[in-house]
Design a protein around this motif. Structure first.
Motif, short mmCIF file in Angstrom:
data_model
loop_
_atom_site.label_atom_id
_atom_site.label_comp_id
_atom_site.label_asym_id
_atom_site.label_seq_id
_atom_site.Cartn_x
_atom_site.Cartn_y
_atom_site.Cartn_z
N GLU A 84 14.31 33.63 -12.97
CA GLU A 84 15.20 34.23 -13.97
C GLU A 84 14.38 34.88 -15.09
N ASN A 85 13.29 34.22 -15.49
CA ASN A 85 12.30 34.80 -16.40
C ASN A 85 12.88 35.35 -17.69
N THR A 86 13.99 34.81 -18.17
CA THR A 86 14.55 35.28 -19.43
C THR A 86 14.15 34.40 -20.60
N ALA A 87 13.60 33.24 -20.31
CA ALA A 87 13.24 32.32 -21.39
C ALA A 87 11.96 32.77 -22.07
N LEU A 88 11.94 32.63 -23.37
CA LEU A 88 10.74 32.93 -24.14
C LEU A 88 9.76 31.77 -24.04
N LYS A 89 8.49 32.08 -24.11
CA LYS A 89 7.48 31.02 -24.14
C LYS A 89 7.23 30.70 -25.61
N ILE A 90 7.62 29.51 -26.02
CA ILE A 90 7.50 29.09 -27.41
C ILE A 90 6.76 27.76 -27.47
N LEU A 91 5.80 27.68 -28.37
CA LEU A 91 5.17 26.40 -28.69
C LEU A 91 5.85 25.88 -29.94
N PHE A 92 6.53 24.75 -29.83
CA PHE A 92 7.18 24.14 -30.99
C PHE A 92 6.17 23.23 -31.68
N VAL A 93 6.09 23.35 -32.99
CA VAL A 93 5.22 22.50 -33.79
C VAL A 93 6.14 21.58 -34.58
N HIS A 94 6.11 20.31 -34.23
CA HIS A 94 6.92 19.31 -34.92
C HIS A 94 6.08 18.75 -36.06
N LEU A 95 6.41 19.18 -37.28
CA LEU A 95 5.72 18.65 -38.46
C LEU A 95 6.38 17.31 -38.80
N SER A 121 20.44 13.79 -43.97
CA SER A 121 21.26 14.29 -42.86
C SER A 121 20.39 14.98 -41.82
N GLN A 122 19.30 15.62 -42.26
CA GLN A 122 18.40 16.26 -41.30
C GLN A 122 17.65 15.20 -40.48
N PHE A 123 17.21 14.15 -41.13
CA PHE A 123 16.56 13.05 -40.40
C PHE A 123 17.55 12.41 -39.42
N ASP A 124 18.82 12.27 -39.84
CA ASP A 124 19.84 11.68 -38.96
C ASP A 124 20.09 12.55 -37.73
N THR A 125 19.97 13.86 -37.89
CA THR A 125 20.22 14.83 -36.81
C THR A 125 19.01 14.99 -35.90
N LEU A 126 17.82 14.74 -36.42
CA LEU A 126 16.57 15.03 -35.72
C LEU A 126 16.48 14.36 -34.35
N GLU A 127 16.17 15.20 -33.37
CA GLU A 127 15.80 14.75 -32.02
C GLU A 127 14.37 15.26 -31.82
N PRO A 128 13.36 14.43 -32.09
CA PRO A 128 11.99 14.92 -31.96
C PRO A 128 11.74 15.49 -30.56
N PRO A 129 10.92 16.52 -30.47
CA PRO A 129 10.64 17.09 -29.15
C PRO A 129 10.01 16.04 -28.23
N SER A 130 10.27 16.22 -26.96
CA SER A 130 9.71 15.32 -25.94
C SER A 130 9.50 16.12 -24.66
N ALA A 131 8.73 15.55 -23.75
CA ALA A 131 8.49 16.20 -22.46
C ALA A 131 9.83 16.44 -21.77
N PRO A 132 10.01 17.56 -21.13
CA PRO A 132 9.02 18.60 -20.78
C PRO A 132 8.95 19.75 -21.79
N GLU A 133 9.45 19.57 -23.01
CA GLU A 133 9.38 20.64 -24.00
C GLU A 133 7.91 20.99 -24.29
N ASN A 134 7.66 22.25 -24.63
CA ASN A 134 6.32 22.72 -24.97
C ASN A 134 6.15 22.53 -26.48
N PHE A 135 5.44 21.46 -26.87
CA PHE A 135 5.35 21.13 -28.29
C PHE A 135 4.07 20.38 -28.60
N ILE A 136 3.76 20.37 -29.89
CA ILE A 136 2.75 19.47 -30.43
C ILE A 136 3.39 18.81 -31.65
N THR A 137 2.92 17.63 -31.98
CA THR A 137 3.35 16.95 -33.20
C THR A 137 2.15 16.88 -34.13
N VAL A 138 2.38 17.31 -35.36
CA VAL A 138 1.32 17.33 -36.36
C VAL A 138 1.79 16.53 -37.57
#
Length: 158
Positions: A84-95, A121-138
């Motif tokens: 399908e190749n419509t998805a963007l390649k994004i590296l998410f940086v979880h600060l 409310s943002q902390f309550d909503t937060l779903e930290p990234p996890s595999a297989p998402e393309n991310f790093i945590t800093v």
């Protein structure tokens, strides 16, 4: 890096800014059109072969899917099919950092529509990234130069 920089807060519609300035957390329904507009910006940059950085509180996995795939992420909760190749390649940086450090930084911010009272409310909503998402945590507890160096290393490694 010489890349274009976008602050997602600049693209919130007036209704979202009003709601937040009144201390009302945004709902998924408030955020989805905003995220779709951000996806369109990223898609435009990608089509022009331009790298870009987007500062955005993509708190939920679904929000990150919208940034990657646009409206197709909403219409179908299914992952992209091969080819399908419509998805963007994004590296998410979880600060990542403790709420008290982030709260103290928000207290120092001036002229922004989101009051510090919405942080919980943002902390309550937060779903930290996890595999297989393309991310790093800093960690936000590192110095700014260390944070930048860690992100640059992740970008250049892949």
């Amino acid at each position: 890096l010489g890349w274009k920089f976008y602050d997602a807060d600049d693209y919130h519609p007036p209704e979202n800014k009003k709601k937040m300035s009144e201390g009302i957390p945004l709902s998924d329904e408030d955020r989805i059109p905003w995220l779709c507009a951000l996806h369109d910006i990223l898609r435009r940059e990608d089509s022009s072969r331009q790298d870009a950085i987007l500062a955005c509180s993509a708190l939920k996995k679904m929000y990150r899917r919208v940034l990657i795939s646009g409206t197709s992420a909403i219409e179908s909760n299914q992952p992209e099919q091969p080819g399908e190749n419509t998805a963007l390649k994004i590296l998410f940086v979880h600060l990542d950092g403790p709420i008290d450090i982030i709260a103290s930084r928000l207290e120092k911010r001036r002229g922004h529509f989101m009051p510090p009272e919405l942080l919980k409310s943002q902390f309550d909503t937060l779903e930290p990234p996890s595999a297989p998402e393309n991310f790093i945590t800093v960690s936000l507890e590192k110095s700014l130069p260390e944070i930048v160096r860690e992100i640059e290393c992740a970008i250049f490694q892949g």
